[in-house]
Scaffold this motif. Sequence first.
Motif, PDB file in Angstrom:
ATOM      1  N   ALA A 197       0.697  -1.172  -0.176  1.00 53.50           N
ATOM      2  CA  ALA A 197       0.445  -0.002  -0.030  1.00 53.50           C
ATOM      3  C   ALA A 197       0.850   1.485  -0.130  1.00 53.50           C
ATOM      4  CB  ALA A 197      -0.657   0.112   1.222  1.00 53.50           C
ATOM      5  N   CYS A 199       1.844   4.792   1.498  1.00 55.95           N
ATOM      6  CA  CYS A 199       0.297   5.684   2.565  1.00 55.95           C
ATOM      7  C   CYS A 199       1.602   6.856   2.841  1.00 55.95           C
ATOM      8  CB  CYS A 199       0.948   5.083   3.464  1.00 55.95           C
ATOM      9  SG  CYS A 199       0.656   2.744   3.129  1.00 55.95           S
ATOM     10  N   ALA A 204      -4.367   5.793   2.285  1.00 55.23           N
ATOM     11  CA  ALA A 204      -3.429   4.607   1.569  1.00 55.23           C
ATOM     12  C   ALA A 204      -4.383   4.353   0.443  1.00 55.23           C
ATOM     13  CB  ALA A 204      -3.829   3.610   2.586  1.00 55.23           C
ATOM     14  N   VAL A 205      -3.696   3.524  -0.304  1.00 51.50           N
ATOM     15  CA  VAL A 205      -4.839   3.188  -1.433  1.00 51.50           C
ATOM     16  C   VAL A 205      -3.460   2.356  -1.795  1.00 51.50           C
ATOM     17  CG1 VAL A 205      -2.744   4.386  -2.813  1.00 51.50           C
ATOM     18  CG2 VAL A 205      -5.082   3.299  -3.792  1.00 51.50           C
ATOM     19  N   ILE A 206      -3.888   0.833  -2.026  1.00 48.55           N
ATOM     20  CA  ILE A 206      -3.264  -0.659  -2.752  1.00 48.55           C
ATOM     21  C   ILE A 206      -2.516  -0.097  -3.353  1.00 48.55           C
ATOM     22  CG2 ILE A 206      -3.956  -3.141  -2.858  1.00 48.55           C
ATOM     23  CD1 ILE A 206      -4.555  -2.834  -0.101  1.00 48.55           C
ATOM     24  N   THR A 209      -0.500  -6.659  -5.144  1.00 51.18           N
ATOM     25  CA  THR A 209      -0.049  -8.119  -4.664  1.00 51.18           C
ATOM     26  C   THR A 209       0.161  -9.157  -4.893  1.00 51.18           C
ATOM     27  OG1 THR A 209      -2.447  -9.162  -5.243  1.00 51.18           O
ATOM     28  CG2 THR A 209      -3.077  -7.948  -3.529  1.00 51.18           C
ATOM     29  N   GLU A 242      -8.756  -6.950  -1.196  1.00 46.47           N
ATOM     30  CA  GLU A 242      -7.880  -5.679  -0.988  1.00 46.47           C
ATOM     31  C   GLU A 242      -8.472  -4.914  -0.102  1.00 46.47           C
ATOM     32  OE1 GLU A 242      -6.079  -3.914  -4.499  1.00 46.47           O
ATOM     33  OE2 GLU A 242      -5.963  -6.247  -6.007  1.00 46.47           O
ATOM     34  N   GLU A 243     -10.080  -4.254  -0.685  1.00 46.44           N
ATOM     35  CA  GLU A 243     -10.767  -3.738   0.090  1.00 46.44           C
ATOM     36  C   GLU A 243     -10.302  -3.614   1.567  1.00 46.44           C
ATOM     37  OE1 GLU A 243     -11.650   0.202   0.461  1.00 46.44           O
ATOM     38  OE2 GLU A 243     -11.370  -0.817  -1.590  1.00 46.44           O
ATOM     39  N   LEU A 246      -7.470  -2.916   3.237  1.00 48.33           N
ATOM     40  CA  LEU A 246      -6.753  -1.565   3.110  1.00 48.33           C
ATOM     41  C   LEU A 246      -7.161  -1.055   4.805  1.00 48.33           C
ATOM     42  CD1 LEU A 246      -5.750   0.974   1.992  1.00 48.33           C
ATOM     43  CD2 LEU A 246      -8.113   1.399   1.077  1.00 48.33           C
ATOM     44  N   GLU A 247      -9.060  -1.876   5.027  1.00 48.69           N
ATOM     45  CA  GLU A 247     -10.051  -0.700   5.341  1.00 48.69           C
ATOM     46  C   GLU A 247      -9.033  -1.711   7.161  1.00 48.69           C
ATOM     47  OE1 GLU A 247     -11.110   1.497   5.803  1.00 48.69           O
ATOM     48  OE2 GLU A 247     -11.201   1.633   3.602  1.00 48.69           O
ATOM     49  N   ILE A 250      -3.954  -2.071   7.106  1.00 53.02           N
ATOM     50  CA  ILE A 250      -3.309  -0.863   6.941  1.00 53.02           C
ATOM     51  C   ILE A 250      -3.765   0.534   7.494  1.00 53.02           C
ATOM     52  CG2 ILE A 250      -2.362   0.754   4.847  1.00 53.02           C
ATOM     53  CD1 ILE A 250      -1.870  -2.633   4.189  1.00 53.02           C
ATOM     54  N   LYS A 251      -5.113   0.688   7.552  1.00 53.31           N
ATOM     55  CA  LYS A 251      -5.348   1.990   7.695  1.00 53.31           C
ATOM     56  C   LYS A 251      -5.160   1.680   9.568  1.00 53.31           C
ATOM     57  CE  LYS A 251      -8.151   4.063   3.986  1.00 53.31           C
ATOM     58  NZ  LYS A 251      -9.362   4.725   3.165  1.00 53.31           N
TER      59      LYS A 251
END
Length: 419
Positions: A197, A199, A204-206, A209, A242-243, A246-247, A250-251
């Motif tokens: 990701a 950041c 952040a954005v993926i 992978t 992926e989403e 991210l949620e 990562i975030k």
Amino acid sequence: MNVLVIGGGGREHVLVYKLKQSPLVQKIYCAPGNAGIAQIAELVNVAPTDVEKLRSFALEKSIDLTVVGPEIPLMAGIVDGFKEAGLTIFGPSKAAALLEGSKVFAKNLMKRCHVPTAQFEVFSSLDDAVNYVKTRQRPLVVKADGLAQGKGVVIAQSTEEAVQALESLMEERVFGSAGEKVVVEELLQGPEASVFALCNGADAVILGTAMDYKRAFDGDQGPNTGGMGSISPHPLIDRAMEEDILETIIKPVLRGLMEEGIPYTGVLYAGLMLTQEGPKVLEFNVRFGDPETQAMMPLLESDLAQLLMSTCIGNLSAVQVQWKQEKCVCVVAASKGYPGHYQTGFPINGLGNVRDALVFHAGTTFDATGNVVTSGGRVLSVVATGKSYEEARQKAYKEMEKISFPGMFYRKDIASGFD
């Protein structure tokens, strides 16, 4: 822009290759680089760990963007030093790099932020750790807190193995100060995945992978390595997952760091286990993966220089990451004996015969007569794309057969079993 890439492996070769395609980029330098990078960028004979020299060079050459490949300079504070001098650099601060530099820091942060990961305990006393493993179900994972060249993780199938791992880390100090503290955790089951990701702060954005092949030999046999191949995108991760990553992973970690006054800028690499309960974090790395980057970058349609600059200046909301609708397979060729002791200095034959794939150099240099010779454990990778994993795989292996050097070996099963 004038761009400086720091590092000299396969990851840096593919980053230079991709940055060179950007219309924003005028000149690329690479410190120290390798024989492959020398064909597309100007090499700078400075070690990645020599932060002062690198900063002086960047100021002297009016470098507009510096991209850090390996983790050691990040942990040495190269980003902090460059920013103090008013230079734009892609990567996290020394404080944020602890996410990779300390397993204890990372695990405690995940616990605080409710990020899914293996249940764990932290120990700084050998006796306490030994008493703990005697009461737990096997198998267990024993991890050195600090960096140990990727070798500080032991999967213990028995109490004896767990105790042996603890003694070698904490008493014998086989990895020095990296073993002052250890993490003991449950063994997660499932396929592994690498998720990257971009950041900036809490945003952040993926990016992409990949699936990495860590063991030295076919069928996931032999010792752990830095990676003997990779495929991208990961065959088991769709857009919805992926989403979710991210949620839920990562975030929350980025927000947790922000709460501690440590904004994270750069690429965050989550090493995940895709368990039956969903993705769980094995570890975080604070840089691009190697060899995952070699499999991801050939599929990237977006301008890499623009993506990295947007991340640095905090403009991620405008970033759209575009990918080719293809698959990519990367196969690594290594020196006999790797990841243990190996010899170097062997001439590499057939590089000019590769037509239907990309070759990214890792452990290569020039001899006195200007010929390309081996200089590392992982020597090069052959990377091919196709409509399916199988098509890309066939191409990669066909082209790999054209290359040879004494003692060369590579896995024959990268990407097998998909499509």
